[in-house]
Design a protein around this motif. Structure first.
Motif, mmCIF file in Angstrom:
data_model
loop_
_atom_site.group_PDB
_atom_site.id
_atom_site.type_symbol
_atom_site.label_atom_id
_atom_site.label_comp_id
_atom_site.label_asym_id
_atom_site.label_seq_id
_atom_site.Cartn_x
_atom_site.Cartn_y
_atom_site.Cartn_z
ATOM 1 N N UNK A 58 -36.968 -22.261 -7.271
ATOM 2 C CA UNK A 58 -35.973 -23.247 -6.858
ATOM 3 C C UNK A 58 -36.350 -23.713 -5.478
ATOM 4 N N UNK A 59 -36.618 -25.002 -5.358
ATOM 5 C CA UNK A 59 -37.186 -25.507 -4.116
ATOM 6 C C UNK A 59 -36.238 -26.501 -3.447
ATOM 7 N N UNK A 60 -36.055 -26.300 -2.178
ATOM 8 C CA UNK A 60 -35.316 -27.266 -1.358
ATOM 9 C C UNK A 60 -35.975 -27.269 -0.003
ATOM 10 N N UNK A 61 -35.556 -28.188 0.841
ATOM 11 C CA UNK A 61 -36.156 -28.291 2.160
ATOM 12 C C UNK A 61 -36.009 -26.968 2.909
ATOM 13 N N UNK A 62 -37.149 -26.338 3.246
ATOM 14 C CA UNK A 62 -37.132 -25.110 4.036
ATOM 15 C C UNK A 62 -36.816 -23.879 3.227
ATOM 16 N N UNK A 63 -36.923 -23.961 1.916
ATOM 17 C CA UNK A 63 -36.453 -22.844 1.119
ATOM 18 C C UNK A 63 -37.106 -22.895 -0.258
ATOM 19 N N UNK A 64 -37.577 -21.751 -0.715
ATOM 20 C CA UNK A 64 -38.169 -21.679 -2.052
ATOM 21 C C UNK A 64 -37.929 -20.286 -2.591
ATOM 22 N N UNK A 65 -37.235 -20.200 -3.700
ATOM 23 C CA UNK A 65 -36.806 -18.910 -4.217
ATOM 24 C C UNK A 65 -37.170 -18.836 -5.691
ATOM 25 N N UNK A 66 -37.731 -17.719 -6.130
ATOM 26 C CA UNK A 66 -38.024 -17.601 -7.561
ATOM 27 C C UNK A 66 -36.739 -17.572 -8.382
ATOM 28 N N UNK A 67 -36.751 -18.216 -9.534
ATOM 29 C CA UNK A 67 -35.579 -18.177 -10.413
ATOM 30 C C UNK A 67 -35.413 -16.757 -10.915
ATOM 31 N N UNK A 68 -34.259 -16.146 -10.668
ATOM 32 C CA UNK A 68 -34.077 -14.771 -11.145
ATOM 33 C C UNK A 68 -34.267 -14.706 -12.655
ATOM 34 N N UNK A 69 -34.838 -13.617 -13.107
ATOM 35 C CA UNK A 69 -35.201 -13.526 -14.518
ATOM 36 C C UNK A 69 -33.987 -13.554 -15.430
ATOM 37 N N UNK A 70 -32.811 -13.096 -14.904
ATOM 38 C CA UNK A 70 -31.645 -13.049 -15.807
ATOM 39 C C UNK A 70 -31.205 -14.434 -16.269
ATOM 40 N N UNK A 71 -31.697 -15.492 -15.615
ATOM 41 C CA UNK A 71 -31.328 -16.832 -16.083
ATOM 42 C C UNK A 71 -32.245 -17.293 -17.212
ATOM 43 N N UNK A 72 -33.259 -16.440 -17.503
ATOM 44 C CA UNK A 72 -34.123 -16.687 -18.644
ATOM 45 C C UNK A 72 -34.703 -18.087 -18.632
ATOM 46 N N UNK A 73 -34.667 -18.721 -19.805
ATOM 47 C CA UNK A 73 -35.271 -20.046 -19.883
ATOM 48 C C UNK A 73 -34.211 -21.139 -19.783
#
Ligand SMILES: Nc1ncnc2c1ncn2[C@@H]1O[C@H](COP(=O)(O)OP(=O)(O)OP(=O)(O)O)[C@@H](O)[C@H]1O
Ligand SMILES: [Mg+2]
Lengths: 357, 274, 294
Positions: free
Chosen positions: A251-266
């Motif tokens: 998940x990307x936004x200005x100044x921030x990038x976080x992996x999508x937690x696996x529990x949200x699946x596809x």
């Protein structure tokens, strides 16, 4: 058996529709709170249950019986009004008597009930006073007493605490909770105060613009909000919301990038606009080199005693963090924080609905 | 407004003194003349100190059945007041509670009913009551006065009902009361001052009325105002008795003003002043 | 918020019905009846029994009769006399009694007494004052060096005699309404004007009067409606005389109906008066609505 059932209940004032198809099922003995911002239709819904407003569409049942066209007096409900609606020309005793008289109980039974209710609410010494001679808190109690003496099937409350000062509010709130535990009567309670809702409710119904947003226990609406509206409405300080775009599993936004937690699946599609929600308490200060650490500039610090609120700036986003007081930082400082991955809420930005299972 | 200088204050009180003398002098004249022996009735300069006599009052009640006429006035005034209050406050309640844009028109229509010139309907009334055998009965006047008193009651009571919080009626509805019971036990007691004010207005209007009483009654149902006037039509003007009768007639009105003046504005200006 | 279930609305209408019914039977019906009578002629042998249909004859008669037109003129003349004086005096006295000085509330109360006195009594006491030879009014005037005035026996003065009695009774009404309106005005414009150094007269004409105007207009319409109906005081003081100098419309109707027993003509005149009063009432309600929106 359900105490109250609303099925697709609609309210229109002329051409204006203010309640849009509300479905709700209230079990016997349940304490249900209608919660929502001003003008969302809470009072209107409650008044339809009381019979003070006509139901424009759908069905409303109390105790299994459809009551759409039943007069208020025949619904077996009792109501505590926001301004108490005590009869000013009657003493406290007479107010209660007046509520009992239509039940045709006989003098002895009426007196017994009044004495009992007065005992429970601590009104014994006030029975001969007029409402004008009572304090706000006492009036509130009399209003509850007047509802209680009738031992109704359902109690209806419309913002019963809104006219009390903060300290009294806490006390009466606690008393209402105790009373419900003791009497076990079904309660439908309207408020826009989330603390009241969280502390009192078995079940919270969150309304917005005449729609039901979510129904659930206090834990559910707090921990698993189904929409951005509920997420920001429940909890204080309210949840941080950051608009991001899903790009390559992150998940990307200005100044921030976080992996999508696996529990949200596809459920998170590549390129989807996703709103990321995180409660202030789930933002922790970490060391610069800790995994997931992000640099943030402190804009404002609010010291609250045990904890402190930090207004942070991450990229072009403002985030509020709640940290232990000893971890606070001075404005202008740069700190490093990490979002608690297990506490992330993801919403589809377009629809505002939660992406959780 | 700016502070007044001493000179201005004195001027204001002087002007006020003149105004008060002009507006109260006739009332003083009625009272004093009713107690003056006939020989000094028109004495100039007027006697301020004199041995009061009750002969005019005695004559009033002895020579003609003035007591009976007063009783008639009372019966008519009380009857019309009771009738108008009952019908008027029910209507006022409906107008106050039905929220519909047409309701304003209904209220104005009712109010306008009291503004029509009585003289224009005196002949029809005369014929109608003659046909119905009601001429010279208190009932005829009770009915006629209600045409003015009902609109007044509706007008006044609507204002009072508007001030009773609807939540109280809703509470009664939830507690198990029907509309009429709620009205009688909750709303009406809370609008009691309005009821009192309306009652007094109705009473005074009926008590003071002259034209219809003159036209629609004879010797039986004659009211005090007509009776007093009849002292004038006889050969010699019996000023003493006229003044004694007048004084008795003006008492209720004066008491009303002194006790309820703050309601006079509302009752008389028909919404011109908010 | 209204709690109006459909059923309640029906009950409310039932509450409203008796009043409407009674007013219809006691006001509208007699008016319609007067309309019916106005197209009939009468037989002196059978008073009060309407006879033949005469079409517009009664209306033609009154509209071409100088007496009727004269009575209209007198009515409006009296109205103009009383209203103008009551307006000026009433506003003037109101300005006095709204001053924040000791005794003013009591003065306001005392000044309201005349309104609640039966018009017959008002007539009688003024008759007492005007009474030829004996009355006190001319005596008081003589103290001020003014010659005796033949109040009710001269065609020049009789209308003024009536006007004065009416002015005495109803100036308090204008005073009361104006005082109430004055007391509800916001003080701020005055403070502003005071700081700006405007004169009292300027403040009155530029600040106070414009704000009072809607109230005064409504009060004047109410007075006009009442003045149009004036009857009792004239009945006591002059009975329309001397000559026909004080024969207002009410008096004309009374005399046609009960002195000459020409009920049809009286009814036609009554109907004309109803039309005029409807216009006045409509104007009054219009004046109320205007200051509601303003
Ligand atoms: N009589 C009415 N006519 C038209 N609209 C109404 C009426 N009563 C309420 N509304 C509208 O219905 C909507 C819901 O009102 P309601 O009183 O139920 O809100 P609420 O949730 O209780 O708000 P609050 O927290 O301010 O009490 C509002 O937008 C209001 O303006
Ligand atoms: Mg509400």
């Amino acid at each position: 058996m359900s105490a109250i059932t609303l099925h697709n209940v609609v309210k229109k004032y002329g051409a204006v529709q203010v309640v849009h198809g509300v479905d709700l099922d209230i079990a016997e003995g349940e304490f249900v709170v209608l919660l929502g911002p001003s003008g969302c239709g809470k009072t209107t819904t409650l008044r339809m249950v009381a019979g003070l407003e006509d139901v424009s569409g759908g069905t409303l049942s109390i105790g299994g019986q459809v009551v759409n066209d039943v007069a208020p007096k025949d619904r077996g409900v009792a109501m505590v009004f926001q301004n108490y609606a005590l009869y000013p020309h009657m003493s406290v005793r007479q107010n209660m008597e007046f509520a009992l008289r239509p039940m045709k109980l006989g003098k002895a039974e009426m007196d017994r009930r009044i004495a009992q209710t007065a005992g429970i609410l601590g009104l014994d010494a006030l029975l001969e006073r007029r409402p004008a001679q009572l304090s706000g808190g006492q009036r509130q109690r009399v209003a509850m007493g007047r509802a209680m003496v009738r031992t109704p099937k359902v109690f209806l409350f419309d913002e019963p605490l809104s006219n009390l000062d903060a300290k009294l509010r806490t006390q009466v709130r606690w008393e209402i909770g105790k009373l419900h535990q003791r009497l076990g009567t079904t309660v439908l309670y309207v408020t826009h105060d989330q603390v009241e809702a969280m502390t009192l409710a078995d079940k919270i119904v969150i309304m917005r613009d005449g729609h039901v947003e979510q129904v659930g226990t206090p834990e559910e609406v707090y921990a698993a909000p189904k929409s951005t509206f509920v997420a920001t409405f429940i909890g204080s300080p309210s949840m941080n919301m950051i608009e991001t775009r899903a790009t390559g599993g992150r998940l990307v936004a200005d100044g921030l990038s976080i992996p999508v937690p696996t529990r949200f699946g596809d459920r998170v599609k590549d390129g989807q606009e996703v709103t990321l929600g995180i409660r202030p308490i789930e933002i922790q200060r970490v060391a610069e080199n800790a995994p997931g650490a992000m640099a943030a500039r402190v804009e404002v610090t609010e010291y609250l005693g045990n904890e402190a609120l930090l207004d942070l700036r991450v990229g072009s986003h403002d985030l509020m963090a709640e940290v232990p007081a000893d971890q606070r930082a001075a404005p202008g400082e740069t700190v490093h924080v990490r979002l608690n991955e297990t506490a992330l809420h993801l919403f589809d930005t377009r629809s505002g609905r939660s992406l959780a299972q | 407004m700016n502070k007044l200088s001493t000179r201005q204050t004195i001027l204001i009180y002087l002007a006020l003194g003149v105004v008060l003398i002009v507006f109260l002098m006739p009332i003083y004249l009625i009272a004093s003349s009713s107690l003056k022996p006939s020989p000094i009735m028109f004495q100039k300069p007027p006697a301020f100190l004199f041995a009061p006599t009750f002969e005019h009052y005695q004559d009033l009640f002895a020579m003609r059945p003035f007591g009976k006429f007063i009783l008639n006035s009372l019966i008519v005034a009380l009857g019309s007041t009771a009738f108008s209050l009952t019908i008027g406050s029910l209507a006022a309640y409906a107008i106050s509670r039905i929220r519909h844009k047409r309701m304003n028109d209904v209220a104005f229509w009712i109010l306008s009913m009291r503004m029509f010139p009585p003289i224009a309907v005196v002949v029809p009334y005369y014929i109608i009551f003659k046909t119905a055998g009601l001429l010279d009965t208190p009932l005829a006047l009770i009915i006629v006065y209600s045409t003015a008193n009902i609109p007044l009651t509706v007008w006044l009571m609507k204002g009072f009902f508007d001030e009773v919080p609807i939540a109280l009626e809703e509470a009664a509805a939830v507690d198990g009361y029907g509309l009429l019971e709620t009205f009688l036990r909750v709303t009406l007691p809370l609008a009691a001052p309005g009821l009192a004010v309306s009652a007094v207005f109705c009473f005074i209007f009926s008590w003071n009325e002259f034209l219809f009483a003159l036209m629609l009654t004879g010797s039986e149902a004659q009211t005090a105002t007509v009776a007093v006037m009849s002292f004038w039509s006889s050969d010699a003007v019996q000023w003493g008795r006229i003044m004694a009768g007048s004084f008795i007639i003006l008492i209720p009105g004066v008491i009303f003003v002194l006790t309820c003046q703050r309601w006079l504005v509302r009752g008389l200006t028909m919404g011109s002043v908010k | 918020m209204a709690y109006i279930r459909k059923r309640n609305r029906r009950i409310f209408l039932i509450f409203l019905l008796p009043a409407i019914l009674v007013l219809f039977l006691t006001t509208i019906y007699p008016m319609i009846y007067a309309g019916y009578l106005s197209f009939r002629s009468y037989d002196l042998a059978k008073l009060f029994v309407p006879r033949v249909f005469v079409g517009w004859a009664n209306y033609r008669e009154i509209l071409s009769s100088s007496e009727f037109l004269h009575s209209l003129v007198v009515t409006f003349k009296l109205m103009a006399m009383t209203l103008s004086v009551q307006l000026v005096l009433g506003v003037g006295i109101a300005l006095l009694v709204v001053q924040k000085l000791p005794g003013m509330p009591l003065a306001r109360t005392l000044l309201m007494i005349p309104m609640m006195i039966s018009p017959v009594i008002v007539g009688l006491v003024w008759l007492f004052l005007y009474f030829p030879e004996l009355g006190y009014l001319n005596y008081f005037l003589s103290l001020a060096g003014i010659d005796a005035i033949p109040w009710i026996s001269s065609t020049n003065w009789a209308l003024w005699a009536i006007a004065i009695a009416d002015i005495w009774q109803w100036t308090p009404f204008v005073m009361m309404g104006t005082a109430a309106a004055l007391q509800s005005l916001s003080p701020e414009p005055y403070e502003a004007a005071m700081i700006d150094g405007n004169s009292r007269w300027d403040v009155f004409t530029r600040v106070t009067l414009p704000q009072l105007k809607p109230v005064l207009v409504s009060l004047m319409f109410l007075r006009a409606i009442d003045a149009f109906k004036i009857y009792d005081i004239i009945f006591v003081l002059t009975k329309g005389g001397p000559g026909d100098s004080t024969e207002v419309l009410s008096m004309f109707i009374y005399r046609q109906s009960f002195t000459f027993w020409r009920m049809g003509v009286g009814a036609a005149a009554s109907f004309v008066s109803l039309v005029i009063i409807v216009v006045l009432i409509t104007l009054f309600f219009k004046s109320l609505n205007r200051d509601q929106t303003a």
